[in-house]
Design a protein around this motif. Structure first.
Motif, PDB file in Angstrom:
ATOM      1  N   GLN A 241     116.322  37.829 104.761  1.00 41.45           N
ATOM      2  CA  GLN A 241     117.326  37.223 103.876  1.00 41.45           C
ATOM      3  C   GLN A 241     118.555  36.783 104.654  1.00 41.45           C
ATOM      4  N   GLY A 242     119.092  37.664 105.473  1.00 37.09           N
ATOM      5  CA  GLY A 242     120.299  37.328 106.209  1.00 37.09           C
ATOM      6  C   GLY A 242     120.080  36.235 107.230  1.00 37.09           C
ATOM      7  N   SER A 243     118.907  36.215 107.862  1.00 38.71           N
ATOM      8  CA  SER A 243     118.624  35.216 108.896  1.00 38.71           C
ATOM      9  C   SER A 243     118.476  33.814 108.322  1.00 38.71           C
ATOM     10  N   LEU A 244     117.998  33.724 107.084  1.00 40.61           N
ATOM     11  CA  LEU A 244     117.691  32.420 106.500  1.00 40.61           C
ATOM     12  C   LEU A 244     118.718  31.967 105.464  1.00 40.61           C
TER      13      LEU A 244
ATOM     14  N   VAL B 211     125.114  42.395 112.787  1.00 40.76           N
ATOM     15  CA  VAL B 211     124.392  41.725 113.874  1.00 40.76           C
ATOM     16  C   VAL B 211     124.340  40.221 113.624  1.00 40.76           C
ATOM     17  N   LEU B 212     124.041  39.838 112.396  1.00 36.43           N
ATOM     18  CA  LEU B 212     123.957  38.415 112.085  1.00 36.43           C
ATOM     19  C   LEU B 212     125.326  37.742 112.192  1.00 36.43           C
ATOM     20  N   GLY B 213     126.368  38.483 111.838  1.00 34.59           N
ATOM     21  CA  GLY B 213     127.714  37.928 111.967  1.00 34.59           C
ATOM     22  C   GLY B 213     128.053  37.586 113.400  1.00 34.59           C
ATOM     23  N   ARG B 214     127.615  38.410 114.334  1.00 40.19           N
ATOM     24  CA  ARG B 214     127.861  38.123 115.753  1.00 40.19           C
ATOM     25  C   ARG B 214     127.014  36.971 116.260  1.00 40.19           C
ATOM     26  N   ARG B 215     126.036  36.571 115.475  1.00 39.83           N
ATOM     27  CA  ARG B 215     125.200  35.411 115.823  1.00 39.83           C
ATOM     28  C   ARG B 215     125.632  34.163 115.073  1.00 39.83           C
ATOM     29  N   GLY B 216     126.803  34.213 114.440  1.00 41.28           N
ATOM     30  CA  GLY B 216     127.349  33.035 113.775  1.00 41.28           C
ATOM     31  C   GLY B 216     126.933  32.868 112.336  1.00 41.28           C
TER      32      GLY B 216
END
Length: 418
Positions: A246-249, A310-315
């Motif tokens: 969910q977070g990645s997409l 983690v996703l936040g640090r990936r933008g």
């Protein structure tokens, strides 16, 4: 050792068969294909493409990275099949994963509850009776579940609890408070195995496993055809898998309930290590040994926040939303489970960290084209109503189930719009 792995086409069973073969053990891999049929029945599928059972084994044997794996396709509820294959392979140990392993699946309907309990309890009994017939010295390593214990308001011990009552003391199996018909079947398995160690002098190790995450082991990464499955739907998937997808997409991360539900977790590589340690240090005759198999514990909120960080640090900027919990469970509770026995045997854990979640995000993004958005939107099975009001993807929807699905979907859409 000569080892039979039951359920060897499953999420954990397949990498376990590979891991044992890589160590040089003589592995007979047994499966009946039920897990794949259940996907077809419910309209679910893993994120990644997985090869057929036969192609998996042929690929491994062609690579020559360890001992060859032999295969037998059959149902452990067929006693003649269990007895014949056990006699032919003459195993020194059994690794038993051959069970329906989804709590939501067991709660879909009366039929699914019965199917779960018959498959699990009868299959396990067949293995026990075949052991008595073939060789009572065989060491049974059986996968249990931390869900057998439930969430009591006291510390969870490893299998047993010493009780003092009316001035007398005894050490007894730890009380069980299972959360589903699936977990009830695992409790029945545990008692049946314990009984056979007492009356037939069997040696058995019951591994009460927490939630497993990850897809990469030393063996599964050798060839794409050796990959294990990554499930993310609400019937077969885990919360962590769902959160990462969910977070990645760009979907909101959906937490069921208030998010205080606490469970034990472990890396799939640690599952391989735990079972290997149990095999290398077998139980004594007459011993029913219980290990709590997990390395860390988290609440659902902690998992969601870790993934979002983690996703936040990936933008990316994932939103966390809370949906009505389809399960009947305590959402805020005490949880302190002992898990020292495997560490004492030498387990060196892999802990959930940014690097592991990053690798899962990379895996998800590489397979993003395979994501079915419908499998992400809403929980599809509820504990709250009777069988006629359970929503399963290919079942007829009742009014109550349609309303639940609509409300959950609206919650997600509102979060996306804001």
């Amino acid at each position: 050792m000569r080892i039979i792995v039951y359920g060897a086409d499953g999420y954990i069973g397949w990498p376990m068969a590979l891991h044992l073969a890589a160590q040089g053990h003589d592995v007979l891999a047994i499966d009946n294909g039920a897990r794949r049929r259940w996907d077809a029945e419910g309209g679910t599928r893993p994120l990644n493409e997985i090869a057929s059972f036969t192609e998996r084994v042929e690929t491994w044997n062609a690579l020559g990275k360890g001992a060859p794996i032999r295969i037998a396709e059959g149902d452990i509820c067929d006693y003649d099949f269990v007895l014949e294959t056990m006699r032919a392979h003459d195993p020194e140990a059994l690794v038993h994963f051959g069970e329906q392993r989804s709590a939501p699946y067991s709660m879909i309907s009366r039929d699914h509850a019965v199917r779960t309990q018959v498959n699990n309890i009868v299959g396990n009994l067949n293995i026990l009776f075949a052991m008595r017939e073939v060789n009572p010295e065989i060491h049974l390593v059986k996968l249990g579940s931390m869900g057998e214990y439930g969430t009591p308001n006291i510390d969870i011990e490893e299998g047993y609890l010493t009780i003092t009552h009316n001035g007398r003391s005894d050490t007894l199996p730890y009380p069980k408070l299972p959360h589903s018909f699936y977990h009830l079947s695992k409790v029945a398995d545990s008692y049946n195995i314990h009984f056979t160690t007492r009356v037939w002098n069997f040696r058995a190790t019951d591994l009460n496993q927490g939630v497993v995450y990850g897809v990469a082991t030393d063996e599964t990464v050798l060839d794409p055809r050796l990959a294990t499955r990554f499930d993310y739907d609400s019937v077969w998937g885990t919360a962590l898998n769902r959160f990462v997808i969910q977070g990645s997409l760009g979907y909101p991360i959906t937490v069921y309930g208030r998010g205080g539900q606490t469970r034990g977790y472990l890396d799939i590589r640690d599952t391989m290590a735990c079972i290997t340690l149990a095999l290398e240090h077998p139980a004594a005759p007459g011993e029913f040994r219980v290990f709590n198999q997990f390395t860390e514990q988290f609440t659902l909120n902690e998992l969601a926040e870790t993934v979002a960080g983690v996703l936040g640090r990936r933008g990316l900027e994932p939103t966390i939303v809370h949906l009505d919990n389809p399960r009947i469970e305590k959402e805020e509770h005490y949880y302190n489970a002992r898990h020292s026995a495997l560490l004492d045997l030498g387990l060196q854990p892999h802990y959930l960290a940014d690097t592991l979640i990053d690798s899962l995000v990379d895996f998800v993004q590489a397979n993003a084209a395979n994501v079915d958005p419908e499998l992400l939107e809403t929980p599809t099975v509820t504990w709250r109503e009777g069988a006629n009001e359970v929503w399963y993807r290919h079942a007829d929807l009742t009014v109550a189930a349609e309303n639940r699905a609509r409300e959950a979907t609206n919650t997600i859409r509102e979060a996306l719009e804001s």
